[in-house]
Write a protein that holds these residues in place. Structure first.
Motif, mmCIF file in Angstrom:
data_model
loop_
_atom_site.group_PDB
_atom_site.id
_atom_site.type_symbol
_atom_site.label_atom_id
_atom_site.label_comp_id
_atom_site.label_asym_id
_atom_site.label_seq_id
_atom_site.Cartn_x
_atom_site.Cartn_y
_atom_site.Cartn_z
ATOM 1 N N SER A 132 0.834 -1.205 0.000
ATOM 2 C CA SER A 132 0.000 0.000 0.000
ATOM 3 C C SER A 132 0.867 1.253 0.000
ATOM 4 C CB SER A 132 -0.920 0.000 1.216
ATOM 5 O OG SER A 132 -1.809 -1.104 1.179
ATOM 6 N N LEU A 133 1.934 1.232 0.794
ATOM 7 C CA LEU A 133 2.857 2.366 0.831
ATOM 8 C C LEU A 133 3.559 2.541 -0.508
ATOM 9 C CD1 LEU A 133 4.269 4.596 2.428
ATOM 10 C CD2 LEU A 133 5.915 2.905 3.230
ATOM 11 N N LEU A 134 3.974 1.424 -1.116
ATOM 12 C CA LEU A 134 4.604 1.514 -2.435
ATOM 13 C C LEU A 134 3.638 2.087 -3.474
ATOM 14 C CD1 LEU A 134 6.581 -1.867 -2.600
ATOM 15 C CD2 LEU A 134 7.492 0.419 -2.182
ATOM 16 N N GLY A 135 2.350 1.705 -3.350
ATOM 17 C CA GLY A 135 1.357 2.240 -4.280
ATOM 18 C C GLY A 135 1.224 3.741 -4.158
ATOM 19 N N LEU A 136 1.281 4.258 -2.927
ATOM 20 C CA LEU A 136 1.202 5.706 -2.728
ATOM 21 C C LEU A 136 2.398 6.418 -3.347
ATOM 22 C CD1 LEU A 136 -0.020 5.831 0.995
ATOM 23 C CD2 LEU A 136 -1.372 6.266 -1.073
ATOM 24 N N LEU A 137 3.518 5.730 -3.419
ATOM 25 C CA LEU A 137 4.728 6.320 -4.001
ATOM 26 C C LEU A 137 4.819 6.079 -5.500
ATOM 27 C CD1 LEU A 137 7.299 5.276 -1.212
ATOM 28 C CD2 LEU A 137 6.202 7.512 -1.526
ATOM 29 N N GLY A 138 3.813 5.411 -6.051
ATOM 30 C CA GLY A 138 3.818 5.168 -7.491
ATOM 31 C C GLY A 138 4.683 4.007 -7.907
ATOM 32 N N ILE A 139 5.000 3.119 -6.962
ATOM 33 C CA ILE A 139 5.844 1.956 -7.250
ATOM 34 C C ILE A 139 4.953 0.726 -7.335
ATOM 35 C CG2 ILE A 139 7.783 0.559 -6.447
ATOM 36 C CD1 ILE A 139 8.770 2.997 -4.906
ATOM 37 N N ALA A 140 5.205 -0.113 -8.310
ATOM 38 C CA ALA A 140 4.395 -1.319 -8.501
ATOM 39 C C ALA A 140 4.549 -2.252 -7.306
ATOM 40 C CB ALA A 140 4.815 -2.034 -9.782
ATOM 41 N N PRO A 141 3.482 -2.885 -6.845
ATOM 42 C CA PRO A 141 3.569 -3.808 -5.703
ATOM 43 C C PRO A 141 4.365 -5.060 -6.047
ATOM 44 C CG PRO A 141 1.386 -3.912 -6.693
ATOM 45 C CD PRO A 141 2.104 -2.777 -7.372
ATOM 46 N N GLU A 142 4.893 -5.683 -5.020
ATOM 47 C CA GLU A 142 5.677 -6.908 -5.195
ATOM 48 C C GLU A 142 5.002 -8.050 -4.448
ATOM 49 O OE1 GLU A 142 8.277 -7.558 -6.956
ATOM 50 O OE2 GLU A 142 9.128 -5.596 -7.488
ATOM 51 N N ASN A 143 5.204 -9.241 -4.956
ATOM 52 C CA ASN A 143 4.731 -10.438 -4.259
ATOM 53 C C ASN A 143 5.864 -10.917 -3.352
ATOM 54 O OD1 ASN A 143 3.293 -12.644 -3.422
ATOM 55 N ND2 ASN A 143 3.369 -13.731 -5.377
ATOM 56 N N TRP A 144 6.030 -10.240 -2.235
ATOM 57 C CA TRP A 144 7.209 -10.411 -1.391
ATOM 58 C C TRP A 144 7.403 -11.844 -0.922
ATOM 59 C CZ3 TRP A 144 10.188 -6.324 -1.713
ATOM 60 C CH2 TRP A 144 9.610 -5.066 -1.902
ATOM 61 N N LEU A 145 6.344 -12.517 -0.554
ATOM 62 C CA LEU A 145 6.458 -13.866 0.005
ATOM 63 C C LEU A 145 6.083 -14.947 -0.998
ATOM 64 C CD1 LEU A 145 4.913 -13.201 3.537
ATOM 65 C CD2 LEU A 145 7.324 -13.211 2.884
ATOM 66 N N GLY A 146 5.624 -14.546 -2.178
ATOM 67 C CA GLY A 146 5.252 -15.526 -3.195
ATOM 68 C C GLY A 146 6.235 -15.627 -4.331
ATOM 69 N N ASP A 147 7.169 -14.710 -4.392
ATOM 70 C CA ASP A 147 8.198 -14.723 -5.435
ATOM 71 C C ASP A 147 9.397 -15.512 -4.918
ATOM 72 O OD1 ASP A 147 10.211 -14.252 -7.250
ATOM 73 O OD2 ASP A 147 9.730 -12.143 -7.527
ATOM 74 N N PRO A 148 9.786 -16.612 -5.585
ATOM 75 C CA PRO A 148 10.923 -17.410 -5.102
ATOM 76 C C PRO A 148 12.211 -16.612 -4.986
ATOM 77 C CG PRO A 148 9.687 -18.611 -6.775
ATOM 78 C CD PRO A 148 9.143 -17.221 -6.763
ATOM 79 N N GLY A 149 12.348 -15.564 -5.794
ATOM 80 C CA GLY A 149 13.561 -14.758 -5.729
ATOM 81 C C GLY A 149 13.587 -13.773 -4.581
#
Length: 289
Positions: A132-149
């Protein structure tokens, strides 16, 4: 002059018997089951020799879990102690808020790891506060715990966030044992902050460094709560450690013999890492003194 008498070691007998009953006997039985095909329920089982251990060499999940365990342990040890040392140097000054800062920075360490993990799981979720904070800054969200990387590194971040304050407290105790006169003499001699740290503070912090590194590496190798609560070892097996794989093999697949063999390997890794690290750090500590 009173004659010297041998200490009454038999006073320790009750404690030793309890320790043997609670720790030594179950551990010995566990090692025995590592050489069997026991499924955890059926009283009938068979000795299989080293089959469980040789099977690990052909099990990609086990090899991957061992690699993840080593990676997490090394990353947590380096980052946690680096951050803890910087925090300790910051709060070991004469600023008025130093005591409040010490309390606030140490506070996460007293929270149960499983609670901390579930808190961060919500924060790092697809609709969590971080995205949500990244969205306010105009940054695309990340799948932090679902992305193997990313998932493995998020575990490291959560562990460091929780226990950097713990390392800080140990470093602060070491810094406070350094006489103030040494700082003043070095400053008078024209030594800069980096020179003072490397030549004066670092050698005197050797005991605190040894303790922190030992605790961090052992905790990192045995890590389970945070991994299981954050990712469950997923996605897939991308964040499985030896501890989570032991749990899955024992309670999901019913392969208790194999899971106990993994636990024996984990114990051996902890023992070897601890002994090797202690030998190196103890030699460096003696050299510094």
């Amino acid at each position: 002059m009173r004659p010297k008498t041998a200490p009454p070691w038999w006073f320790t007998a009750p404690a030793l018997l309890l320790f043997a009953f609670v720790v030594l006997v179950p551990s010995a039985r566990g090692v025995y089951y590592a050489f069997t095909d026991w499924d955890g329920l059926d009283p009938a089982f068979h000795l299989v020799g080293l089959d469980n251990f040789t099977a690990m060499a052909d099990d990609p999940d086990a090899l991957q879990a061992i690699g993840h365990t080593v990676l997490i342990a090394v990353a947590v040890t380096v980052v946690q102690n680096g951050v803890g040392l910087l925090l300790a140097l910051g709060v070991n000054t004469m600023i008025k808020s130093r005591n409040l800062l010490r309390v606030l920075l140490f506070a996460p360490a007293v929270v149960t790891p499983i609670v901390t993990a579930y808190l961060w799981r919500n924060l790092l979720g697809p609709d969590g506060a971080v995205n949500s904070l990244l969205g306010l800054l105009g940054i695309a969200p990340e799948n932090w715990l679902g992305d193997p990387g990313l998932a493995l590194w998020m575990i490291v971040v959560v562990v460091v966030w929780q226990f950097a304050g713990y390392s800080m407290v140990i470093f602060v105790a070491g810094l406070q044992s350094v006489p103030r006169e040494i700082y003043e003499a070095a400053a008078i001699d024209g030594s800069g902050p980096v020179r003072r740290f490397w030549s004066i503070i670092r050698p005197l912090l050797a005991p605190a460094i040894t303790i922190n590194l030992m605790l961090s590496i052992i905790g990192g190798i045995k890590l389970f709560d945070q991994v299981y609560a954050l990712t469950g070892g997923g996605p897939g097996h991308a964040t499985d450690t030896i501890s989570t794989l032991i749990y899955k093999d024992a309670f999901t697949l019913g392969e208790f013999g194999y899971s106990i063999a993994l636990a024996v390997v984990l114990t051996a890794i902890v023992a070897i890492a601890s002994a090797g690290q202690y030998a190196v750090l103890n030699r460096n500590e003696k050299a510094a003194s």
